[in-house]
Design a protein around this motif. Structure first.
Motif, PDB file in Angstrom:
ATOM      1  N   ASP A  61       0.938  -1.031   0.035  1.00 25.76           N
ATOM      2  CA  ASP A  61      -0.041  -0.012   0.049  1.00 25.76           C
ATOM      3  C   ASP A  61       0.922   1.390   0.206  1.00 25.76           C
ATOM      4  O   ASP A  61       1.904   1.281   0.703  1.00 25.76           O
ATOM      5  CB  ASP A  61      -1.158   0.149   1.297  1.00 25.76           C
ATOM      6  N   ASP A  66       0.850  -1.858   4.924  1.00 25.34           N
ATOM      7  CA  ASP A  66       0.119  -2.892   4.547  1.00 25.34           C
ATOM      8  C   ASP A  66       0.275  -3.266   3.259  1.00 25.34           C
ATOM      9  O   ASP A  66       1.004  -2.666   2.316  1.00 25.34           O
ATOM     10  CB  ASP A  66      -1.356  -2.456   4.812  1.00 25.34           C
ATOM     11  N   HIS A  69      -4.594  -3.814  -1.983  1.00 23.67           N
ATOM     12  CA  HIS A  69      -5.541  -4.266  -1.688  1.00 23.67           C
ATOM     13  C   HIS A  69      -6.168  -4.720  -2.987  1.00 23.67           C
ATOM     14  O   HIS A  69      -5.582  -4.812  -3.959  1.00 23.67           O
ATOM     15  CB  HIS A  69      -6.753  -3.440  -1.134  1.00 23.67           C
ATOM     16  N   ARG A  70      -7.459  -5.411  -2.909  1.00 20.27           N
ATOM     17  CA  ARG A  70      -8.114  -6.169  -4.098  1.00 20.27           C
ATOM     18  C   ARG A  70      -7.667  -5.447  -5.473  1.00 20.27           C
ATOM     19  O   ARG A  70      -7.502  -5.708  -6.469  1.00 20.27           O
ATOM     20  CB  ARG A  70      -9.248  -6.598  -3.730  1.00 20.27           C
ATOM     21  N   ARG A 148      -9.000 -10.061  -0.581  1.00 19.10           N
ATOM     22  CA  ARG A 148      -7.495 -10.442   0.040  1.00 19.10           C
ATOM     23  C   ARG A 148      -8.110 -11.151   1.292  1.00 19.10           C
ATOM     24  O   ARG A 148      -8.961 -10.708   2.239  1.00 19.10           O
ATOM     25  CB  ARG A 148      -6.954  -9.227   0.368  1.00 19.10           C
TER      26      ARG A 148
END
Lengths: 287, 140
Positions: A61, A66, A69-70, A148
């Motif tokens: 990210d 992190d 994401h998808r 995810r």
């Protein structure tokens, strides 16, 4: 090193050798993916037809600590021309350290049809195999993957805390100096250090690179790996195991070894690792 | 003040705002690097660049005007980043006033390679800059 199928792995199909890769360069069902630490390496020459996954730009990210994401994952796979059916073969520098890291991140999105090229980039080079500077382009795909799912291969700090309180087993894959707390960071990585040194209570020290044959960079045979982990660190295939390092990349290599080469069914990677645990107020630490 | 020849390299790299083009420019620099033999540049523990995963060594020799010629060895065929930086430092610092070399910022690595360099890689390359500065400090 012997043939992969003769080494006694639980899931030998998770590894392919350089010859297999050479024979599948034009296989439309296979995508070869190079993932390195050195950002110049791919562009300086790569296996013909291979695409690049850059761990700094593609897997994280951009704002918070992190993984992508998808939406970003689907954009990445679309750009690389990957469908859910595509067999992905990861390879890279540093004994596939970053290749296994990328493969682990792909598993967060359920893409389990992945392989690692045994020996990585350096073995391909040492064998005198050709490199290409041509950056391939594949037709964009529409990758409709599942959301995810961190629950099966990733461990968070509260889960690790519970694991420790239950007396669960952990493997610390950092250097012995980091494990015993005499060094707060990996040599040459001072900014990825921590305020406290040591290891998570109950962890056993097995530096990640011990799973590698120093001569050719391939993975050790299963009997030697079992001796290293089961006899040496008292971890066994049916147990809940947490692996960690500084930020979860070296430990993804050990995660791959335990899960696929030795068949451990419940091994998770704690990517918060020592940069989180060693800075966490009140977290228990052993030296 | 940045040594003028080093500044020329930085100016040239700034001509490539696109990351891919800059990478190609750096690769070209790395490919121009010629690794000296062990006779030409002995690999000594004192000359080894600490923190660099590639086996990188530095040495220097004095010029008549009191400045230095800087030389690097990179004993890793995959050390393309180290080779590119070695090429820049050798050409950019050799012949420069020693005080200018000493004042070169460690952030030169980020200026050359960008912020997307990994922590380990940037620190190894920073070690090369520091070793060149150390050579200058020893000559003063």
């Amino acid at each position: 090193m012997s043939n992969i199928e003769d080494r006694g792995y639980a899931n030998p199909e998770m590894l392919v050798d350089t010859e297999w890769v050479a024979e599948h360069l034009n296989d439309s069902n296979v995508r070869i993916i190079e993932s390195n630490e050195d950002p110049l390496l791919y562009s300086s020459g790569h296996i013909g037809g291979a695409v690049e996954v850059d761990w700094t730009r593609d897997l994280n990210d951009p704002i918070k600590r992190d993984y992508l994401h998808r939406d970003a994952f689907e954009a990445l796979t679309s750009r690389l021309g990957i469908s859910q059916e595509t067999t992905l073969v990861f390879y890279g520098d540093k004994n596939n350290w970053w290749a296994t890291y990328a493969a682990w991140v792909f598993q967060l999105f359920g893409h389990q049809n992945v392989r690692i090229m045994d020996g990585g980039r350096i073995k391909w080079l040492k064998e005198g195999r050709p490199l290409s500077k041509e950056v391939p382009s594949y037709p964009a795909t529409t990758y409709a993957g599942p959301p995810r799912d961190d629950s099966t291969v990733r461990s968070f700090r509260h889960e690790v805390m519970t694991h420790v309180q239950r007396g669960g087993k952990l493997i610390d894959v950092r250097s012995p100096e980091e494990f015993n707390g005499t060094r707060l960071h990996m040599e040459a990585y001072p900014n990825e250090g921590a305020l406290r040194g040591g290891h998570i209570p109950g962890a056993r020290s097995v530096p990640w690179a011990k799973a590698i044959d120093a001569e050719d960079g391939t993975f050790l045979p299963a009997d030697q790996l079992r001796d290293l982990y089961e006899n040496g660190a008292d971890v066994h295939p049916d147990e809940d195991i947490v692996v960690y390092c500084r930020i979860g990349e070296r430990s993804s290599h050990t995660w791959f070894v335990l899960k696929y080469l030795l068949g451990f069914t419940k091994v998770k990677n704690y990517d918060g690792s020592w940069t989180e645990w060693g800075n966490l107020v009140g977290a228990p630490i052993e030296k | 003040m940045i040594p003028p020849k080093l500044q020329e390299f930085l100016d040239d790299l700034h001509l490539f705002p696109d990351r891919a083009e800059r990478i190609q420019a750096l690769i070209s620099l790395g490919e121009e690097f010629e690794n000296p033999s062990t006779t030409e540049l002995p690999r000594t523990p004192q000359g080894r660049v600490p923190g660099c995963e590639s086996e990188v060594f530095v040495s220097s020799s004095p010029r008549p005007d009191g400045t230095l010629d800087y030389r690097f060895a990179v004993d890793n065929p995959q050390g393309i980043s180290a080779m590119a930086l070695a090429r820049i430092l050798m050409a950019g610092l050799s012949g420069a006033p020693l005080d200018q070399v000493q004042e070169v910022s460690d952030d030169l690595v980020y200026t050359v390679f960008g912020r997307e360099l990994s922590m380990g890689k940037s620190l190894g390359l920073t070690g090369m800059v520091r070793m060149a500065k150390f050579e200058a400090s020893r000559a003063i």
